[in-house]
Design a protein around this motif. Structure first.
Motif, PDB file in Angstrom:
ATOM      1  N   ASP A 295       0.848  -1.186   0.000  1.00 46.81           N
ATOM      2  CA  ASP A 295       0.000   0.000   0.000  1.00 46.81           C
ATOM      3  C   ASP A 295       0.886   1.238   0.000  1.00 46.81           C
ATOM      4  N   PHE A 296       0.286   2.383  -0.246  1.00 48.18           N
ATOM      5  CA  PHE A 296       0.962   3.672  -0.126  1.00 48.18           C
ATOM      6  C   PHE A 296       1.473   3.853   1.299  1.00 48.18           C
ATOM      7  N   ASP A 297       2.657   4.462   1.418  1.00 41.80           N
ATOM      8  CA  ASP A 297       3.281   4.745   2.720  1.00 41.80           C
ATOM      9  C   ASP A 297       3.586   3.494   3.532  1.00 41.80           C
ATOM     10  N   PHE A 298       3.955   2.428   2.823  1.00 46.63           N
ATOM     11  CA  PHE A 298       4.478   1.249   3.512  1.00 46.63           C
ATOM     12  C   PHE A 298       5.987   1.424   3.621  1.00 46.63           C
ATOM     13  N   PHE A 299       6.484   1.515   4.831  1.00 50.23           N
ATOM     14  CA  PHE A 299       7.908   1.767   5.028  1.00 50.23           C
ATOM     15  C   PHE A 299       8.625   0.464   5.368  1.00 50.23           C
ATOM     16  N   GLY A 300       9.178  -0.134   4.339  1.00 50.33           N
ATOM     17  CA  GLY A 300       9.869  -1.405   4.495  1.00 50.33           C
ATOM     18  C   GLY A 300      10.478  -1.819   3.172  1.00 50.33           C
ATOM     19  N   LYS A 301      11.308  -2.856   3.195  1.00 52.80           N
ATOM     20  CA  LYS A 301      12.048  -3.288   2.011  1.00 52.80           C
ATOM     21  C   LYS A 301      11.130  -3.646   0.849  1.00 52.80           C
ATOM     22  N   ARG A 302       9.929  -4.138   1.149  1.00 52.74           N
ATOM     23  CA  ARG A 302       9.028  -4.553   0.069  1.00 52.74           C
ATOM     24  C   ARG A 302       8.637  -3.365  -0.822  1.00 52.74           C
ATOM     25  N   ALA A 303       8.764  -2.131  -0.327  1.00 50.62           N
ATOM     26  CA  ALA A 303       8.412  -0.950  -1.117  1.00 50.62           C
ATOM     27  C   ALA A 303       9.594  -0.402  -1.916  1.00 50.62           C
TER      28      ALA A 303
ATOM     29  N   HIS B 194      12.428   0.177  -4.694  1.00 45.07           N
ATOM     30  CA  HIS B 194      12.551  -0.054  -6.132  1.00 45.07           C
ATOM     31  C   HIS B 194      13.564  -1.142  -6.460  1.00 45.07           C
ATOM     32  N   ASP B 195      14.608  -1.236  -5.664  1.00 45.78           N
ATOM     33  CA  ASP B 195      15.661  -2.205  -5.969  1.00 45.78           C
ATOM     34  C   ASP B 195      15.424  -3.564  -5.327  1.00 45.78           C
ATOM     35  N   ASN B 196      14.241  -3.780  -4.801  1.00 49.58           N
ATOM     36  CA  ASN B 196      13.881  -5.095  -4.276  1.00 49.58           C
ATOM     37  C   ASN B 196      13.337  -5.938  -5.428  1.00 49.58           C
ATOM     38  N   MET B 197      14.150  -6.863  -5.874  1.00 47.54           N
ATOM     39  CA  MET B 197      13.760  -7.711  -7.002  1.00 47.54           C
ATOM     40  C   MET B 197      13.130  -9.031  -6.548  1.00 47.54           C
ATOM     41  N   GLU B 198      13.024  -9.199  -5.240  1.00 48.53           N
ATOM     42  CA  GLU B 198      12.454 -10.447  -4.703  1.00 48.53           C
ATOM     43  C   GLU B 198      10.939 -10.338  -4.574  1.00 48.53           C
TER      44      GLU B 198
ATOM     45  N   LEU C 103       6.840  -6.378 -10.289  1.00 47.21           N
ATOM     46  CA  LEU C 103       8.027  -5.746 -10.857  1.00 47.21           C
ATOM     47  C   LEU C 103       7.688  -5.064 -12.188  1.00 47.21           C
ATOM     48  N   ASP C 104       6.847  -5.706 -12.984  1.00 44.35           N
ATOM     49  CA  ASP C 104       6.450  -5.127 -14.276  1.00 44.35           C
ATOM     50  C   ASP C 104       5.625  -3.863 -14.078  1.00 44.35           C
ATOM     51  N   ASN C 105       4.721  -3.888 -13.109  1.00 45.53           N
ATOM     52  CA  ASN C 105       3.885  -2.715 -12.851  1.00 45.53           C
ATOM     53  C   ASN C 105       4.723  -1.533 -12.369  1.00 45.53           C
ATOM     54  N   ARG C 106       5.647  -1.797 -11.479  1.00 43.48           N
ATOM     55  CA  ARG C 106       6.528  -0.726 -10.982  1.00 43.48           C
ATOM     56  C   ARG C 106       7.410  -0.179 -12.105  1.00 43.48           C
ATOM     57  N   LYS C 107       7.894  -1.089 -12.938  1.00 46.65           N
ATOM     58  CA  LYS C 107       8.746  -0.676 -14.059  1.00 46.65           C
ATOM     59  C   LYS C 107       7.979   0.230 -15.010  1.00 46.65           C
ATOM     60  N   LEU C 108       6.755  -0.139 -15.314  1.00 51.88           N
ATOM     61  CA  LEU C 108       5.925   0.684 -16.197  1.00 51.88           C
ATOM     62  C   LEU C 108       5.731   2.079 -15.613  1.00 51.88           C
ATOM     63  N   LEU C 109       5.408   2.146 -14.326  1.00 54.50           N
ATOM     64  CA  LEU C 109       5.210   3.435 -13.672  1.00 54.50           C
ATOM     65  C   LEU C 109       6.502   4.247 -13.683  1.00 54.50           C
ATOM     66  N   LYS C 110       7.591   3.632 -13.301  1.00 49.86           N
ATOM     67  CA  LYS C 110       8.872   4.322 -13.177  1.00 49.86           C
ATOM     68  C   LYS C 110       9.404   4.811 -14.517  1.00 49.86           C
TER      69      LYS C 110
ATOM     70  N   ILE D 231      12.593   7.891  -5.775  1.00 48.35           N
ATOM     71  CA  ILE D 231      13.508   7.634  -4.672  1.00 48.35           C
ATOM     72  C   ILE D 231      13.505   6.138  -4.394  1.00 48.35           C
ATOM     73  N   ARG D 232      14.619   5.610  -3.944  1.00 48.02           N
ATOM     74  CA  ARG D 232      14.834   4.171  -3.875  1.00 48.02           C
ATOM     75  C   ARG D 232      13.836   3.458  -2.988  1.00 48.02           C
ATOM     76  N   THR D 233      13.417   4.074  -1.879  1.00 46.33           N
ATOM     77  CA  THR D 233      12.655   3.377  -0.845  1.00 46.33           C
ATOM     78  C   THR D 233      11.138   3.482  -0.980  1.00 46.33           C
ATOM     79  N   GLU D 234      10.639   4.258  -1.959  1.00 49.10           N
ATOM     80  CA  GLU D 234       9.195   4.467  -2.086  1.00 49.10           C
ATOM     81  C   GLU D 234       8.772   4.349  -3.548  1.00 49.10           C
ATOM     82  N   TRP D 235       8.116   3.263  -3.914  1.00 47.86           N
ATOM     83  CA  TRP D 235       7.727   3.070  -5.307  1.00 47.86           C
ATOM     84  C   TRP D 235       6.721   4.112  -5.778  1.00 47.86           C
TER      85      TRP D 235
END
Length: 247
Positions: A177-185, A187-191, A197-204, A215-219
């Motif tokens: 969800d929005f404002d989730f502060f953790g590794k799962r959010a 950008h460089d988490n490929m796990e 990953l495809d959805n984030r890539k499209l947005l980015k 920014i790295r920590t918030e998709w």
């Protein structure tokens, strides 16, 4: 207004004819009903178009309400509710303001998303610096809230928190969800599952092609590169109940 009056006269004329032909054939009745529906659609389209403003003549650093320039966005302004990591409502009402140059880039990016059956959905836009101070008071942790003395690009009108939805309003799966502060959010988490990953890539990649950077920590967070050097602002938009013009 003249067009609307002409249409109304036409509607009245059709209705009058129908009253004088109580035994009219079903095909004629269906044609009249279709015409009425079409006329209503024309009127509604004209109303919508009249409500939208143009960027012409506006300075790139001016603040504007995004909904005045496009009706193709979706909004879920979380800080106008308690559905956020602060667990507190810090905006008096839900509005999305940005600098003109940010709004222009967002409109163009959204046009590209729409060719793929998607739209930008906003969680946060411009944030008055006074709200930044309030957020800092609630959560005085620079890991989650920018120090209001230094300010955030949100306070400059150059940052937005967004996701993507389809035309039915369903959000694409971004993994958190929005404002989730953790590794799962991150950008460089490929796990993560490939669809996330495809959805984030499209947005980015799309946002970056229109002048934004992430920014790295918030998709969900995107800054307009051209807005980084703008001044921190603190104007407060007028809420509808205040019955006050903001621009």
């Amino acid at each position: 207004m003249k067009i609307i009056i002409v249409l109304l006269v036409f509607v009245v004329s059709i209705t009058s004819c129908k009253n004088n032909k109580t035994n009219a054939e079903p095909a004629l009745k269906k044609q009249e009903e279709d015409t009425l529906v079409h006329l209503v659609d024309i009127v509604e389209t004209q109303k919508k178009e009249k409500q939208l403003r143009s960027f012409n003549g506006l300075a790139d650093t001016s603040f504007v309400r995004l909904a005045d320039f496009s009706d193709d966005f979706v909004y879920d302004m979380r800080y106008a509710t308690e559905n956020n990591f602060l667990k507190a409502k810090v905006y008096d009402c839900a509005e999305c303001y940005t600098r003109v140059k940010t709004a222009k880039a967002l409109v163009e990016a959204n046009k590209e998303f729409m060719t793929q059956g998607l739209k930008i959905k906003f969680y946060d836009c411009y944030r008055p610096n006074s709200v930044q101070f309030l957020m800092w008071k609630i959560v005085p942790n620079p890991q989650y809230v920018a120090n209001p003395v230094k300010g955030s690009i949100h306070n400059k009108g150059g940052a937005v928190d967004i996701t993507l939805v389809n035309f039915d309003g369903k959000e694409l799966d971004m993994g958190t969800d929005f404002d989730f502060f953790g590794k799962r959010a991150y950008h460089d988490n490929m796990e993560l599952p490939q669809n996330i990953l495809d959805n984030r890539k499209l947005l980015k990649e799309t946002m970056e092609s229109y002048g934004f950077w992430s920014i790295r920590t918030e998709w969900w967070h995107y800054n307009l590169s051209a807005g980084s050097n703008d001044k921190i602002a603190n104007f407060k938009w007028a809420c509808p109940q205040e019955n006050n013009e903001t621009n």
